[in-house]
Motif scaffolding. Structure first.
Motif, PDB file in Angstrom:
ATOM      1  N   ALA A 180      -5.990  20.562   8.268  1.00 29.80           N
ATOM      2  CA  ALA A 180      -5.029  19.520   7.900  1.00 29.80           C
ATOM      3  C   ALA A 180      -3.868  20.104   7.097  1.00 29.80           C
ATOM      4  CB  ALA A 180      -5.734  18.429   7.089  1.00 29.80           C
ATOM      5  N   ASP A 181      -4.182  20.994   6.164  1.00 30.45           N
ATOM      6  CA  ASP A 181      -3.115  21.634   5.376  1.00 30.45           C
ATOM      7  C   ASP A 181      -2.148  22.391   6.278  1.00 30.45           C
ATOM      8  OD1 ASP A 181      -4.145  20.678   3.021  1.00 30.45           O
ATOM      9  OD2 ASP A 181      -5.036  22.583   2.361  1.00 30.45           O
ATOM     10  N   HIS A 182      -2.699  23.116   7.242  1.00 33.21           N
ATOM     11  CA  HIS A 182      -1.877  23.897   8.168  1.00 33.21           C
ATOM     12  C   HIS A 182      -0.961  22.987   8.984  1.00 33.21           C
ATOM     13  CE1 HIS A 182      -0.756  26.891  11.177  1.00 33.21           C
ATOM     14  NE2 HIS A 182      -1.217  26.090  12.117  1.00 33.21           N
ATOM     15  N   LEU A 183      -1.527  21.902   9.491  1.00 33.22           N
ATOM     16  CA  LEU A 183      -0.731  20.985  10.303  1.00 33.22           C
ATOM     17  C   LEU A 183       0.340  20.292   9.464  1.00 33.22           C
ATOM     18  CD1 LEU A 183      -3.568  19.411  12.491  1.00 33.22           C
ATOM     19  CD2 LEU A 183      -1.768  20.971  13.265  1.00 33.22           C
ATOM     20  N   MET A 184       0.029  19.994   8.210  1.00 29.60           N
ATOM     21  CA  MET A 184       1.024  19.377   7.319  1.00 29.60           C
ATOM     22  C   MET A 184       2.189  20.331   7.077  1.00 29.60           C
ATOM     23  SD  MET A 184       0.246  16.231   6.362  1.00 29.60           S
ATOM     24  CE  MET A 184       0.645  15.773   4.685  1.00 29.60           C
ATOM     25  N   ASP A 185       1.878  21.604   6.862  1.00 23.82           N
ATOM     26  CA  ASP A 185       2.933  22.600   6.634  1.00 23.82           C
ATOM     27  C   ASP A 185       3.837  22.734   7.862  1.00 23.82           C
ATOM     28  OD1 ASP A 185       2.002  23.108   4.095  1.00 23.82           O
ATOM     29  OD2 ASP A 185       0.855  24.893   4.658  1.00 23.82           O
ATOM     30  N   LYS A 186       3.249  22.645   9.033  1.00 24.00           N
ATOM     31  CA  LYS A 186       4.011  22.798  10.278  1.00 24.00           C
ATOM     32  C   LYS A 186       4.884  21.581  10.576  1.00 24.00           C
ATOM     33  CE  LYS A 186       2.343  24.098  14.135  1.00 24.00           C
ATOM     34  NZ  LYS A 186       1.449  24.180  15.328  1.00 24.00           N
ATOM     35  N   ASN A 187       4.552  20.447   9.983  1.00 16.72           N
ATOM     36  CA  ASN A 187       5.221  19.200  10.360  1.00 16.72           C
ATOM     37  C   ASN A 187       5.907  18.511   9.183  1.00 16.72           C
ATOM     38  OD1 ASN A 187       4.328  18.547  13.369  1.00 16.72           O
ATOM     39  ND2 ASN A 187       2.539  19.401  12.320  1.00 16.72           N
ATOM     40  N   GLN A 188       6.446  19.330   8.276  1.00 23.14           N
ATOM     41  CA  GLN A 188       7.115  18.773   7.103  1.00 23.14           C
ATOM     42  C   GLN A 188       8.280  17.845   7.468  1.00 23.14           C
ATOM     43  OE1 GLN A 188       6.407  18.831   3.874  1.00 23.14           O
ATOM     44  NE2 GLN A 188       4.535  19.989   4.234  1.00 23.14           N
ATOM     45  N   ASP A 189       8.934  18.122   8.582  1.00 25.15           N
ATOM     46  CA  ASP A 189      10.115  17.345   8.968  1.00 25.15           C
ATOM     47  C   ASP A 189       9.797  16.271  10.013  1.00 25.15           C
ATOM     48  OD1 ASP A 189      11.679  18.948   7.295  1.00 25.15           O
ATOM     49  OD2 ASP A 189      11.944  20.447   8.885  1.00 25.15           O
ATOM     50  N   ASN A 190       8.529  15.972  10.174  1.00 21.29           N
ATOM     51  CA  ASN A 190       8.112  14.989  11.169  1.00 21.29           C
ATOM     52  C   ASN A 190       7.253  13.922  10.482  1.00 21.29           C
ATOM     53  OD1 ASN A 190       7.025  13.527  13.303  1.00 21.29           O
ATOM     54  ND2 ASN A 190       6.687  15.335  14.584  1.00 21.29           N
ATOM     55  N   PRO A 191       7.884  12.880   9.914  1.00 21.93           N
ATOM     56  CA  PRO A 191       7.146  11.864   9.145  1.00 21.93           C
ATOM     57  C   PRO A 191       6.021  11.204   9.932  1.00 21.93           C
ATOM     58  CG  PRO A 191       9.507  11.594   8.851  1.00 21.93           C
ATOM     59  CD  PRO A 191       9.328  12.598   9.941  1.00 21.93           C
ATOM     60  N   ARG A 192       6.261  10.962  11.213  1.00 28.71           N
ATOM     61  CA  ARG A 192       5.233  10.296  12.019  1.00 28.71           C
ATOM     62  C   ARG A 192       4.007  11.188  12.193  1.00 28.71           C
ATOM     63  NH1 ARG A 192       6.130   7.441  17.978  1.00 28.71           N
ATOM     64  NH2 ARG A 192       4.629   5.753  17.648  1.00 28.71           N
ATOM     65  N   MET A 193       4.246  12.470  12.457  1.00 24.95           N
ATOM     66  CA  MET A 193       3.143  13.404  12.604  1.00 24.95           C
ATOM     67  C   MET A 193       2.413  13.580  11.285  1.00 24.95           C
ATOM     68  SD  MET A 193       1.517  15.194  14.830  1.00 24.95           S
ATOM     69  CE  MET A 193       0.336  16.536  14.953  1.00 24.95           C
ATOM     70  N   LYS A 194       3.145  13.610  10.182  1.00 17.22           N
ATOM     71  CA  LYS A 194       2.506  13.742   8.873  1.00 17.22           C
ATOM     72  C   LYS A 194       1.588  12.552   8.595  1.00 17.22           C
ATOM     73  CE  LYS A 194       4.516  15.253   5.202  1.00 17.22           C
ATOM     74  NZ  LYS A 194       5.486  15.428   4.094  1.00 17.22           N
ATOM     75  N   ARG A 195       2.047  11.359   8.959  1.00 18.39           N
ATOM     76  CA  ARG A 195       1.200  10.179   8.780  1.00 18.39           C
ATOM     77  C   ARG A 195      -0.061  10.305   9.631  1.00 18.39           C
ATOM     78  NH1 ARG A 195       6.045   6.769   8.585  1.00 18.39           N
ATOM     79  NH2 ARG A 195       5.845   6.397  10.832  1.00 18.39           N
ATOM     80  N   TRP A 196       0.116  10.803  10.845  1.00 20.26           N
ATOM     81  CA  TRP A 196      -1.043  10.953  11.727  1.00 20.26           C
ATOM     82  C   TRP A 196      -2.039  11.950  11.131  1.00 20.26           C
ATOM     83  CZ3 TRP A 196      -3.508  14.900  14.246  1.00 20.26           C
ATOM     84  CH2 TRP A 196      -4.450  14.523  15.203  1.00 20.26           C
ATOM     85  N   ILE A 197      -1.526  13.053  10.581  1.00 22.78           N
ATOM     86  CA  ILE A 197      -2.412  14.064   9.978  1.00 22.78           C
ATOM     87  C   ILE A 197      -3.180  13.469   8.807  1.00 22.78           C
ATOM     88  CG2 ILE A 197      -2.493  16.285   8.775  1.00 22.78           C
ATOM     89  CD1 ILE A 197       0.135  16.961  10.391  1.00 22.78           C
ATOM     90  N   ILE A 198      -2.491  12.653   8.005  1.00 21.75           N
ATOM     91  CA  ILE A 198      -3.186  11.996   6.880  1.00 21.75           C
ATOM     92  C   ILE A 198      -4.311  11.117   7.408  1.00 21.75           C
ATOM     93  CG2 ILE A 198      -2.948  10.291   5.031  1.00 21.75           C
ATOM     94  CD1 ILE A 198      -0.130  11.371   4.545  1.00 21.75           C
ATOM     95  N   THR A 199      -4.062  10.413   8.510  1.00 21.30           N
ATOM     96  CA  THR A 199      -5.127   9.569   9.060  1.00 21.30           C
ATOM     97  C   THR A 199      -6.295  10.413   9.567  1.00 21.30           C
ATOM     98  OG1 THR A 199      -4.171   9.456  11.299  1.00 21.30           O
ATOM     99  CG2 THR A 199      -3.494   7.764   9.715  1.00 21.30           C
ATOM    100  N   GLN A 200      -6.007  11.622  10.064  1.00 19.49           N
ATOM    101  CA  GLN A 200      -7.099  12.503  10.490  1.00 19.49           C
ATOM    102  C   GLN A 200      -7.912  12.984   9.285  1.00 19.49           C
ATOM    103  OE1 GLN A 200      -7.692  12.505  13.835  1.00 19.49           O
ATOM    104  NE2 GLN A 200      -6.008  11.088  13.459  1.00 19.49           N
ATOM    105  N   LEU A 201      -7.197  13.295   8.199  1.00 19.85           N
ATOM    106  CA  LEU A 201      -7.892  13.643   6.960  1.00 19.85           C
ATOM    107  C   LEU A 201      -8.764  12.478   6.507  1.00 19.85           C
ATOM    108  CD1 LEU A 201      -5.555  15.547   4.469  1.00 19.85           C
ATOM    109  CD2 LEU A 201      -7.861  16.190   5.196  1.00 19.85           C
ATOM    110  N   LEU A 202      -8.189  11.288   6.572  1.00 23.97           N
ATOM    111  CA  LEU A 202      -8.974  10.105   6.209  1.00 23.97           C
ATOM    112  C   LEU A 202     -10.173   9.945   7.142  1.00 23.97           C
ATOM    113  CD1 LEU A 202      -6.161   7.530   5.323  1.00 23.97           C
ATOM    114  CD2 LEU A 202      -7.734   8.684   3.752  1.00 23.97           C
ATOM    115  N   GLY A 203      -9.994  10.380   8.411  1.00 26.86           N
ATOM    116  CA  GLY A 203     -11.118  10.353   9.341  1.00 26.86           C
ATOM    117  C   GLY A 203     -12.252  11.248   8.867  1.00 26.86           C
ATOM    118  N   THR A 204     -11.878  12.412   8.324  1.00 33.48           N
ATOM    119  CA  THR A 204     -12.880  13.325   7.765  1.00 33.48           C
ATOM    120  C   THR A 204     -13.616  12.664   6.599  1.00 33.48           C
ATOM    121  OG1 THR A 204     -11.657  15.306   8.409  1.00 33.48           O
ATOM    122  CG2 THR A 204     -13.196  15.529   6.568  1.00 33.48           C
TER     123      THR A 204
END
Length: 606
Positions: A434-458
């Protein structure tokens, strides 16, 4: 056979690259059959030490090392049979192999019951003296001292041998549960939101449909799922009640104060630590998750949020797809911080067919990693080309990386730490991804939200699903010790009570929610479910250390993984710089979940 079954592929039709390579254990089935016969015959190598184990230090060392080498052969035979039936439990040949293996293990266990019984005749002073006489025994200090902890609860040699001989019978509840789920349960096909008919199976539901952005498909699949569960509830209740009765009676027979004390003993965890995990998270996390449930209901535009909607994507039109190959590359990049030795194991796992990712008739649901000592780990997942699968794969690779390193650095008897720790390496990998994907998608708010939901899935999986399983389990053992019959109605009522207590009025529950105690094999594994939350508590703190300190924290973690089972869980975790006897660590992990939910809510309000 239901319509849905005919739409699913059979194991023989699965592309070979999607399956694990069992020839790394045995070249073929005939070689396995030969090894099965040999382990039954070679058990006499161990029984030759009967009555002699504690004669002197040299004999003790020889006995342990001989037993260790023999146990490795036994593990390979048992794991091979288990992997066969996990990949396709509907195949009569695989069922037969599992039955042969189970029978052989029961015979072997009975003949070897004397081993621990004789070791229990030693005192801690005897052990220290033997180590002084033969320094090589230092390697087995913890192994020997762990056995001494059972001293007050061991039975006579005759009774221990009898219980070992009944091992296959005592394990029957789990075997019956597993066989039924893999081979007998069938589900009607379901219709999606476009009116198309889709195949239905338990793996498809748990790995795909439950997370579907298509509300119609998600709810129809849930209805089909619980309709089948309903047909089996009385049989499964009797099976589970038998397992509970077995545990309760064994705890009395072995003179434990309670069944909980008996089940926690091998974990080397205090009852206070056990109750802390269940109570602190339930109390502190519930308000955060209820807030998330309200957000989910709002964003999905639902009149009511049903139990079957809880794992739906928050942004239904954004559910990134990914191939296995692409996810493999992403995971390797995310884990690069762990260093070359760790990453080497990951590369081997992903490219050398250590992973079985096919979806076929008879395949076990869920995911697991089996790590036979002296071979390599084997991972079972069901790949559905969704990014969520990458997190599941990263999780199982965490187990693989752990035992890959422990196996390289420890003897067999020293590889396995307490189950209290076992889920920390797996969940850390998810957090690193999740940290890696967040770093890669700093300029993509929608993707960042999706990554947070995946973390929440964990966190949902480990802090909600498995934690509430643990809460349900605690209640079930209490009822059993009070002598209350564990009927299907009782189990469904208690499961639903636990769910409703946590989610409150934010979620609409139906009778099917109460049937979810039928889904997990963990109930047949002692007090295992709550340990997921313990592992994630550790990994949350460890991920924070790695973010803040970098390589020094990584090195501490690698040393802990290499330590295997050479230390008790509290001491092992302390080597990672974490004190799990302090419940504040649990609260810190819960607060982190709350911060993720707050961040998610704020991003939608901007």
């Amino acid at each position: 056979m239901s319509v849905s079954e005919t739409n699913r592929q059979y194991r023989k039709d699965v592309p070979i690259e999607q399956t694990w390579d069992l020839t790394d254990l045995f070249p073929d089935k005939e070689s396995w059959e030969k090894a099965l016969k040999e382990i039954v015959e070679e058990v006499d190598q161990i029984t030759a030490f009967k009555g002699k184990i504690s004669e002197n230090a040299n004999t003790l060392l020889e006995a342990i090392q001989t037993a260790e080498a023999y146990q490795q052969k036994v593990i390979h035979v048992a794991v091979y049979a288990n992997l066969l039936v996990s990949a396709d439990g509907s195949d009569p040949a695989n069922q037969g192999a599992a039955a042969k293996s189970s029978s052989a293990l029961a015979t072997i266990s009975s003949k070897l019951s004397f081993f621990e019984t004789e070791l229990l005749e030693l005192t801690s002073s005897d052990i220290e003296q033997f180590i002084k006489d033969e320094p090589k025994l230092e390697t087995y200090r913890k192994y020997l001292l762990d056995i001494l902890e059972k001293k007050d609860h061991i039975l006579s040699p005759e009774l221990e041998e009898a219980l070992s001989a009944l091992g296959e019978v005592l394990d029957a509840p789990y075997s019956i549960f597993s066989r039924s789920k893999q081979s007998d349960m069938q589900f009607e096909s379901v219709v999606d939101g476009q009116g198309n008919t889709q195949p239905m199976s338990e793996p498809l539901y748990e790995e795909s449909y439950e997370y579907s952005e298509d509300t119609t498909l998600r709810r129809n699949a849930y209805d089909a799922f619980v309709n089948t569960l309903e047909q089996y509830k009385n049989t499964y209740a009797a099976t589970y009640a038998t397992e509970i009765t077995k545990q309760v009676q064994l705890s009395k027979l072995r003179k434990y104060d309670s069944v909980t004390d008996m089940l926690l003993a091998p974990q080397q965890v205090t009852t206070e630590m056990y109750h802390n995990q269940l109570d602190v998270i339930q109390e502190k996390l519930a308000p955060h998750m209820q807030k998330y449930a309200k957000l989910l209901k709002e964003k999905l535009g639902l009149d009511e949020l049903r139990f079957c909607d809880l794992k739906a994507p928050l942004d239904p039109s954004f559910n990134p797809s990914t191939s296995y190959e692409e996810s493999s590359g992403t995971i390797l990049n995310a884990l690069d911080i762990m260093g070359p030795e760790y990453v080497e194991g990951m590369k081997k796992a992903l490219s050398n067919r250590w992973v079985d990712r096919a979806e076929n008739v008879g395949k076990a649901s869920g995911a697991f990693c089996s790590s036979p000592y002296g071979a390599h780990p084997y991972i079972l997942v069901t790949w559905a080309d969704k990014m969520r699968n990458a997190f599941i794969l990263a999780h199982e690779l965490g187990h693989a990386g752990h035992f890959y390193l422990a196996g390289k650095n420890q003897t067999l008897f020293n590889t396995r730490p307490s189950t209290y720790f076992i889920e920390a390496p797996s969940t850390l990998n998810e957090l690193l991804l999740a940290d890696h994907l967040m770093d890669k998608n700093q300029d993509n708010p929608r993707m960042k939200r999706w990554i947070i939901t995946q973390l929440l899935g964990t966190y949902y999986h480990n802090f909600v699903t498995h934690l509430l399983e643990g809460a349900f389990q605690r209640k079930v053992y209490d009822l059993a010790e009070e002598g209350i019959p564990l009927t299907a109605d009782v189990l469904c009522k208690e499961k639903r009570n636990v769910l409703e207590s946590f989610w409150g009025d934010t979620v609409t529950f139906d009778d099917g929610a109460g049937l979810t105690w039928m889904r997990q094999p963990h109930y047949y594994m002692g007090l295992y479910p709550y340990t997921y939350s313990a592992g994630l508590t550790v990994s949350t703190t460890m991920a924070k250390r790695i973010r803040e300190e970098g390589q020094p924290a990584v090195q501490d973690w690698l040393n802990v993984l290499k330590s295997g089972g050479t230390k008790q869980p509290l001491d092992l975790i302390k080597d990672a710089g974490i004190n799990m006897s302090n419940p504040k660590n649990i609260e810190t992990a819960v607060d982190y979940v709350g911060s993720l939910i707050d961040e998610l809510a704020e991003s939608y309000s901007e």
